[in-house]
Scaffold this active site. Sequence first.
Site, PDB file in Angstrom:
ATOM      1  N   ASP A 207       0.815  -1.212   0.000  1.00 19.71           N
ATOM      2  CA  ASP A 207       0.000   0.000   0.000  1.00 19.71           C
ATOM      3  C   ASP A 207       0.848   1.262   0.000  1.00 19.71           C
ATOM      4  O   ASP A 207       0.484   2.269  -0.608  1.00 19.71           O
ATOM      5  CB  ASP A 207      -0.933   0.003   1.216  1.00 19.71           C
ATOM      6  CG  ASP A 207      -2.146  -0.896   1.022  1.00 19.71           C
ATOM      7  OD1 ASP A 207      -2.365  -1.362  -0.107  1.00 19.71           O
ATOM      8  OD2 ASP A 207      -2.863  -1.125   2.008  1.00 19.71           O
TER       9      ASP A 207
ATOM     10  N   GLU B 195      -5.504  10.055   4.187  1.00 26.43           N
ATOM     11  CA  GLU B 195      -5.785  11.057   5.204  1.00 26.43           C
ATOM     12  C   GLU B 195      -4.792  12.204   5.134  1.00 26.43           C
ATOM     13  O   GLU B 195      -3.730  12.107   4.524  1.00 26.43           O
ATOM     14  CB  GLU B 195      -5.755  10.446   6.619  1.00 26.43           C
ATOM     15  CG  GLU B 195      -4.368  10.198   7.188  1.00 26.43           C
ATOM     16  CD  GLU B 195      -3.687   8.964   6.680  1.00 26.43           C
ATOM     17  OE1 GLU B 195      -2.517   9.080   6.236  1.00 26.43           O
ATOM     18  OE2 GLU B 195      -4.293   7.881   6.696  1.00 26.43           O
TER      19      GLU B 195
END
Length: 269
Positions: A45, A122
């Site tokens: 990721d 985020e």
Amino acid sequence: MKVSIYSNHTDDSNRVCESIMNELNKTNIKIDDENPDVVITIGGDGTLLSAFHHYAHQIDNIRFVGVHTGHLGFYTDWRDFEVSEMVEGLASDNGQKISYPLVCVDIIYTDGTVDNFTALNESTVKKIENTMVCDIYIKGELFERFRGDGLCVSTPTGSTGYNKSVGGAVIDPSLVGLQLGEIASINNRIFRTLGSPIIVGKDQYLDLVLNTDEQLIVSADNLQAHNMDNKKKIAKIHYEISPHQISFARYRHTSFWKRVDEAFIGGIK
């Protein structure tokens, strides 16, 4: 089709990259790192997040395919031993995709200048030293005054990351919106915050008005740090759902809740 290969360059990833190149040479797919249609990421990721930021200026014209060389990730659908099957999907591509929301961030400085960036998971804002104080506005209306270490604003797909570690909820990505999580807030008989995550809809926006002249750090996906220049002070940070989305080529896309199950529960049957 034009593809780019974006790797974390570990030994395992280099081996997979070589295997993908060998398979691509059997097709009419071309390598183009400047203007690809599809970006193949090799690693995990973190590698995909890095590739997203590298190609963020072309995000409307790119789809991603993730190959993981370690543990199953939230954005990587293929294992390192499935290269042939993955390239076969590319060769028969018809444009299928699945898309997820992004968060757009505007940093407004006290001198009137503005920095803009986009995050997939985020954005966090923290004070380098001592307590951060800021007023939180929801769609232009003052909600509360926060005191603590910092704040985290996450997307639905990013809700399983840093947001979860600070007590945020895991949100289905079909529910487009933003989640605001507190990082070590101060709550006593004098200073009060809601003390729980806040989730706002896609038509809402958040403004963090800073009550300090001291230096702050604003990050995107824990990869980029902004406002490291001591000469510039942040006045306000504006968050809203981006008009752009990230898209994944949907040859075999693992469902969000299956990923959550496998990552945190362990596949209980």
